[in-house]
Write an enzyme that holds these catalytic residues in place. Sequence first.
Site, PDB file in Angstrom:
ATOM      1  N   ARG A  48      57.873  20.336 -23.840  1.00  0.00           N
ATOM      2  CA  ARG A  48      58.470  20.290 -25.265  1.00  0.00           C
ATOM      3  C   ARG A  48      59.499  20.967 -26.210  1.00  0.00           C
ATOM      4  O   ARG A  48      60.537  20.455 -26.756  1.00  0.00           O
ATOM      5  CB  ARG A  48      57.037  19.863 -26.251  1.00  0.00           C
ATOM      6  CG  ARG A  48      57.510  19.448 -27.892  1.00  0.00           C
ATOM      7  CD  ARG A  48      55.618  19.514 -28.324  1.00  0.00           C
ATOM      8  NE  ARG A  48      55.763  19.808 -29.821  1.00  0.00           N
ATOM      9  CZ  ARG A  48      56.044  19.283 -30.591  1.00  0.00           C
ATOM     10  NH1 ARG A  48      56.350  17.461 -30.449  1.00  0.00           N
ATOM     11  NH2 ARG A  48      55.802  19.071 -31.873  1.00  0.00           N
TER      12      ARG A  48
ATOM     13  N   LYS B  82      49.565  15.581 -35.291  1.00  0.00           N
ATOM     14  CA  LYS B  82      48.734  16.076 -36.092  1.00  0.00           C
ATOM     15  C   LYS B  82      48.691  15.477 -37.393  1.00  0.00           C
ATOM     16  O   LYS B  82      49.149  15.442 -37.548  1.00  0.00           O
ATOM     17  CB  LYS B  82      49.139  17.768 -36.431  1.00  0.00           C
ATOM     18  CG  LYS B  82      49.023  18.889 -35.032  1.00  0.00           C
ATOM     19  CD  LYS B  82      50.302  20.271 -35.010  1.00  0.00           C
ATOM     20  CE  LYS B  82      49.454  21.320 -33.989  1.00  0.00           C
ATOM     21  NZ  LYS B  82      49.959  21.981 -34.343  1.00  0.00           N
TER      22      LYS B  82
ATOM     23  N   TYR C  34      64.280  26.843 -33.237  1.00  0.00           N
ATOM     24  CA  TYR C  34      64.486  26.237 -32.105  1.00  0.00           C
ATOM     25  C   TYR C  34      66.965  26.957 -32.588  1.00  0.00           C
ATOM     26  O   TYR C  34      67.123  26.729 -31.147  1.00  0.00           O
ATOM     27  CB  TYR C  34      64.063  25.198 -31.953  1.00  0.00           C
ATOM     28  CG  TYR C  34      63.554  24.261 -31.820  1.00  0.00           C
ATOM     29  CD1 TYR C  34      62.313  24.330 -30.025  1.00  0.00           C
ATOM     30  CD2 TYR C  34      61.899  23.625 -32.677  1.00  0.00           C
ATOM     31  CE1 TYR C  34      61.282  24.980 -29.512  1.00  0.00           C
ATOM     32  CE2 TYR C  34      61.322  23.681 -32.032  1.00  0.00           C
ATOM     33  CZ  TYR C  34      60.798  23.923 -30.779  1.00  0.00           C
ATOM     34  OH  TYR C  34      59.391  24.077 -30.297  1.00  0.00           O
TER      35      TYR C  34
ATOM     36  N   HIS D 178      53.868  22.567 -22.871  1.00  0.00           N
ATOM     37  CA  HIS D 178      54.449  22.656 -24.699  1.00  0.00           C
ATOM     38  C   HIS D 178      56.216  23.194 -23.950  1.00  0.00           C
ATOM     39  O   HIS D 178      57.030  23.070 -24.436  1.00  0.00           O
ATOM     40  CB  HIS D 178      54.039  23.541 -25.158  1.00  0.00           C
ATOM     41  CG  HIS D 178      53.767  23.773 -26.620  1.00  0.00           C
ATOM     42  ND1 HIS D 178      52.824  22.094 -26.609  1.00  0.00           N
ATOM     43  CD2 HIS D 178      53.922  23.806 -27.400  1.00  0.00           C
ATOM     44  CE1 HIS D 178      52.843  22.188 -28.341  1.00  0.00           C
ATOM     45  NE2 HIS D 178      53.733  22.571 -28.374  1.00  0.00           N
TER      46      HIS D 178
ATOM     47  N   ARG E 223      53.425  16.354 -27.947  1.00  0.00           N
ATOM     48  CA  ARG E 223      52.291  17.435 -27.379  1.00  0.00           C
ATOM     49  C   ARG E 223      51.793  17.146 -26.323  1.00  0.00           C
ATOM     50  O   ARG E 223      51.296  16.056 -26.085  1.00  0.00           O
ATOM     51  CB  ARG E 223      51.867  17.630 -28.639  1.00  0.00           C
ATOM     52  CG  ARG E 223      52.426  18.028 -30.012  1.00  0.00           C
ATOM     53  CD  ARG E 223      51.722  18.431 -31.388  1.00  0.00           C
ATOM     54  NE  ARG E 223      52.229  19.016 -32.533  1.00  0.00           N
ATOM     55  CZ  ARG E 223      52.629  18.741 -33.459  1.00  0.00           C
ATOM     56  NH1 ARG E 223      52.742  16.728 -33.593  1.00  0.00           N
ATOM     57  NH2 ARG E 223      53.697  18.464 -34.240  1.00  0.00           N
TER      58      ARG E 223
ATOM     59  N   HIS F 267      57.180  17.655 -37.020  1.00  0.00           N
ATOM     60  CA  HIS F 267      56.790  19.011 -38.345  1.00  0.00           C
ATOM     61  C   HIS F 267      56.421  18.340 -39.280  1.00  0.00           C
ATOM     62  O   HIS F 267      57.485  18.251 -40.007  1.00  0.00           O
ATOM     63  CB  HIS F 267      58.017  20.098 -37.606  1.00  0.00           C
ATOM     64  CG  HIS F 267      57.749  20.851 -36.562  1.00  0.00           C
ATOM     65  ND1 HIS F 267      58.598  21.399 -35.325  1.00  0.00           N
ATOM     66  CD2 HIS F 267      56.847  20.695 -35.421  1.00  0.00           C
ATOM     67  CE1 HIS F 267      58.454  21.976 -35.281  1.00  0.00           C
ATOM     68  NE2 HIS F 267      57.890  21.853 -34.515  1.00  0.00           N
TER      69      HIS F 267
END
Length: 299
Positions: free
Chosen positions: A240, A170, A272, A237, A146, A263
């Site tokens: 990514r 995150k 995806y 992004h 990220r 994730h």
Amino acid sequence: MEQHLDAYCMHLRSERQVSPHTLEAYRRDLSKVLAYCQKARLSSWNDLDIQHLRSFTARQHQQGQSSRSLARMLSAVRGFYKYLNREGLCQHDPANGLSPPKGERRLPKTLDTDRTAQLLDGGVEDDFLAHRDQAIMELLYSSGLRLSELTGLNLDQLDLRDGLVQVLGKGSKTRVLPVGSKARQALETWLPLRALTNPQDDAVFVSQQGKRLGPRAVQLRIKTAGERELGQNLHPHMLRHSFASHLLESSQDLRAVQELLGHADIKTTQIYTHLDFQHLATVYDSAHPRAKRKGAADD
């Protein structure tokens, strides 16, 4: 009401240790709710109820806010009211049971493998900025970082001998990612140049003045590279997303891609698979002898 919002943001920063990017997003969303409350002449957060919030989200949706943005805003409201309830400042949660308007989820934009190679193999000028930008783009694509993870990266998180990088993602969750050979080469070229700036901290990526690069600076440099090499708008992004799409296409291992991307929910990674299906459908349409092509007459 505003002082409670300020106190909550301070709590997020000091106690929860959320990233500056997340904190800014929460404050922005909650400030919109505060402005609505003031316009509706609500005197306290206890006065905001589900009808108010439903009206507010509907208006935001009409003004062009995406369902995803509204879902994030409602999540911010729930977190805020959880804090208010815990502090004894409120006795309810107006967002409880409220869902954002459903909207079509947009697929992330990616580069195909040829365009990615065109971007990264376009030739690097022998100067400070070119070598730094090359290392940034190679690492974003090699490891699927990220933007916030890249700009927060410090030297002690890099292990070029073993080809690994440890990132803080995150929720302050760390993960260790492989660094490909091309990215390692680019970083090995960049790091001696970095040292010449007399860096002010341990940031991997710095300006010519030795200051840590911020997200906006990286966005602008990658935008410039995209326009120069590809003739298109490019953002960090997208590299990514391309990393995830190409890896899934080659490996078909959704769980591995989820882990590499960091994730929490595999549903986030599953988007995806739609990109991969689009690619397969394109191959089918162009290669299968009995594929239905546009303009072909019905049998």
